[in-house]
Design an enzyme around this catalytic site. Structure first.
Site, PDB file in Angstrom:
ATOM      1  N   ARG A   1      -8.665  -0.221   4.607  1.00 28.98           N
ATOM      2  CA  ARG A   1      -7.728   0.733   4.000  1.00 28.98           C
ATOM      3  C   ARG A   1      -6.415   0.051   3.660  1.00 28.98           C
ATOM      4  O   ARG A   1      -5.739   0.439   2.723  1.00 28.98           O
ATOM      5  CB  ARG A   1      -7.447   1.892   4.970  1.00 28.98           C
ATOM      6  CG  ARG A   1      -8.609   2.795   5.236  1.00 28.98           C
ATOM      7  CD  ARG A   1      -8.179   4.004   6.023  1.00 28.98           C
ATOM      8  NE  ARG A   1      -7.038   4.648   5.388  1.00 28.98           N
ATOM      9  CZ  ARG A   1      -6.356   5.646   5.946  1.00 28.98           C
ATOM     10  NH1 ARG A   1      -6.700   6.087   7.134  1.00 28.98           N
ATOM     11  NH2 ARG A   1      -5.335   6.200   5.332  1.00 28.98           N
TER      12      ARG A   1
ATOM     13  N   LYS B   1       0.854  -1.207   0.000  1.00 30.38           N
ATOM     14  CA  LYS B   1       0.000   0.000   0.000  1.00 30.38           C
ATOM     15  C   LYS B   1       0.882   1.246   0.000  1.00 30.38           C
ATOM     16  O   LYS B   1       0.683   2.160  -0.803  1.00 30.38           O
ATOM     17  CB  LYS B   1      -0.874  -0.001   1.244  1.00 30.38           C
ATOM     18  CG  LYS B   1      -1.535   1.329   1.562  1.00 30.38           C
ATOM     19  CD  LYS B   1      -2.436   1.313   2.770  1.00 30.38           C
ATOM     20  CE  LYS B   1      -1.729   1.556   4.059  1.00 30.38           C
ATOM     21  NZ  LYS B   1      -1.428   2.969   4.371  1.00 30.38           N
TER      22      LYS B   1
ATOM     23  N   ARG C   1       0.894  14.787  12.960  1.00 35.14           N
ATOM     24  CA  ARG C   1       1.453  14.529  11.628  1.00 35.14           C
ATOM     25  C   ARG C   1       1.650  15.830  10.829  1.00 35.14           C
ATOM     26  O   ARG C   1       1.038  16.042   9.803  1.00 35.14           O
ATOM     27  CB  ARG C   1       0.582  13.517  10.885  1.00 35.14           C
ATOM     28  CG  ARG C   1       0.429  12.250  11.702  1.00 35.14           C
ATOM     29  CD  ARG C   1      -0.301  11.154  10.987  1.00 35.14           C
ATOM     30  NE  ARG C   1       0.597  10.483  10.023  1.00 35.14           N
ATOM     31  CZ  ARG C   1       0.166   9.460   9.264  1.00 35.14           C
ATOM     32  NH1 ARG C   1      -1.082   9.066   9.359  1.00 35.14           N
ATOM     33  NH2 ARG C   1       0.988   8.882   8.420  1.00 35.14           N
TER      34      ARG C   1
ATOM     35  N   ASP D   1       4.646   0.446  12.064  1.00 38.50           N
ATOM     36  CA  ASP D   1       3.391  -0.110  11.536  1.00 38.50           C
ATOM     37  C   ASP D   1       3.156  -1.552  11.956  1.00 38.50           C
ATOM     38  O   ASP D   1       2.105  -2.108  11.646  1.00 38.50           O
ATOM     39  CB  ASP D   1       3.370  -0.022  10.000  1.00 38.50           C
ATOM     40  CG  ASP D   1       3.303   1.406   9.532  1.00 38.50           C
ATOM     41  OD1 ASP D   1       3.507   1.642   8.330  1.00 38.50           O
ATOM     42  OD2 ASP D   1       3.065   2.296  10.372  1.00 38.50           O
TER      43      ASP D   1
END
Ligand code: EPZ
Length: 422
Positions: free
Chosen positions: A400, A22, A123, A308
């Site tokens: 997602r 991704k 962010r 992640d």
């Protein structure tokens, strides 16, 4: 909004195919803005984030087609292009900000909404802004949008990064390919997705040295051509599915898995008592014997342990033998999976950027809430090992970044189903 119901206790055996990355695809797609020639991506993952990037590029005037069951993305950006990336799309996905560098390089201007914070942190984009200003852009923040101009074109420069930001490296790299002269990015991110983007840009005619190291040198060129490029394997999906047999037992082969993409992660799994072995087709993962051992983890930029995969590793540590300390150094608020795991009987204490996890014999299934992409999948993993049913709500977060997770896990013996919720 669908829910996913997992009934724990099944051991997993068989093969799980790993899709294209991704986070590589989301950087590769905006590269179409750098050329008027066709850019075609193979091995693309079928994810909602890819659909969001498709809509964004189409809103700018690119032609984007998903072919071959969405595995191929055929793009061309003949122009004229709009240079405004709309808030409605950008707020859904931070990676939309990756059109900033290419639009500036191609059109000499870009108006990109600030993505706004998200569940895992504020962010900001200061590193992106400083870097593009070093290349000669004038950037102003107005009404929540970044207004960037480079009327005379971008000029190569030395660009030192205060932090090895992945997105800022990608934006700067793409912008530098069409800048006049030489750009040197110092303290660049080294993630495999950067290497993949540089490989694709090189096929398009860019002159790039050092991708994958902390120093990337780019000789600007007048124009870029088209290319066909296959998206690198998704190391985060790979790591996630490597944890499935680790947490509930079994023996899984992750097809397409590459050990060089997950070296630091695989070393931690080995220390926890999980065997990882390279096969012809990918990576084979099995629990060596009995309960896994608690280990400490600190997330770092690549090649360190990936942020992640922190939430997913926490799920494994919840049932490990001993006490584990998980330090999150990349994002300021990435422990939202902890309260949900506590509902399942986990023993976790969060103090600042460190979570201390004391393993319990067995988690108990419970209704839990997905809050962000990786937190969601950590709850699915916990459900695989828990006693009884775990109902994970708001799985749009999951879709997602994970293709049909219930199909991939169901195919190797997990009791898991997607339940549409009116
Ligand atoms: C990419 O995000 C990934 N997303 C993230 O994956 C991943 O967690 C992250 O890199 C770190 O590896 C994509 O590639 C689409 P960063 P990015 O810029 O580029 C701070 C997932 O789950 N920072 O390396 O946004 C920032 O706030 C997602 O797939 C600044 O302060 O990450 C964060 O704390 C989540 N100023 C840290 O650096 C800036 O200008 C890392 O951010 C930029 C970043």
């Amino acid at each position: 909004m669908d829910s996913i119901v997992v009934t724990g206790g099944s051991e997993l055996t068989g093969q799980i195919p790993i899709a294209g990355a991704k986070n590589a695809c989301l950087a590769l797609m905006p590269a179409t803005l750098l050329t008027e020639e066709p850019l075609t991506l193979m091995n693309a993952p079928r994810l909602s984030d890819i659909k969001t990037m498709t809509l964004l590029l189409q809103s700018l005037g690119s032609e984007v087609q998903s072919l071959a069951d969405e595995r191929v993305i055929a793009m061309s950006s003949l122009g004229p292009l709009s240079t405004t990336a709309d808030y409605d799309i950008v707020r859904k996905m931070r990676a939309s900000n990756l059109v900033l560098g290419p639009l500036l390089a191609r059109e000499g201007e870009a108006v990109v909404s600030l993505p706004g914070g998200c569940a895992i942190g504020a962010r900001p984009m200061d590193i992106h802004i400083t870097a593009l200003e070093a290349l000669g852009a004038e950037i102003e923040l107005r009404d929540g949008y970044l207004h960037a101009k480079a009327p005379g074109g971008l000029k190569g420069a030395r660009v030192p990064f205060r932090f090895a930001s992945v997105g800022a490296t990608e934006n700067t790299l793409m912008a530098a390919t069409l800048a006049k002269g030489t750009t040197v990015i110092e303290n660049a991110a080294r993630e495999p997705e950067i290497i993949d983007l540089a490989a694709c840009l090189s096929k398009m005619g860019a002159q790039i040295e050092g991708a994958g190291t902390s120093t990337i040198e780019v000789q600007g060129v007048d124009r870029l051509g088209g290319a066909t490029h296959s998206v690198v394997t998704d190391r985060i999906e790979l790591g996630t599915y490597m944890l499935a047999p680790a947490i509930c037992g079994g023996d899984i082969e992750c097809l397409g898995g590459r050990l060089d993409l997950v070296t630091a992660f695989a070393e931690k799994l080995d220390a926890a008592g999980i065997s990882v072995e390279e096969t012809e087709a990918g990576l084979r993962v099995a629990r060596k014997n009995g309960r896994v051992t608690a280990i400490d983890v600190s997330t770092q930029p690549f090649p360190g342990f990936p942020t992640d995969l922190q939430a997913q590793m926490m799920a494994l540590m919840c049932t490990a033998d001993g006490v584990s300390h998980l330090e999150e150094t990349i994002f300021e608020n990435r422990f939202m999976h902890a309260p949900e795991l506590l509902r399942m009987g986990a023993d976790i204490e969060v103090h600042g950027g460190t979570a201390t996890v004391t393993g319990v014999e067995r988690l108990k299934g419970a209704p839990v809430m997905a809050t962000d992409l990786r937190a969601s999948v950590s709850l699915i993993l916990a459900g695989l090992a828990a006693e009884g049913d775990t109902v994970v709500n708001r799985v749009y977060h999951l879709d997602r970044g994970y293709e049909h997770v219930e199909e991939k896990l169901g195919a190797v013996g997990a009791k898991i189903e997607r339940v549409p919720v009116e």
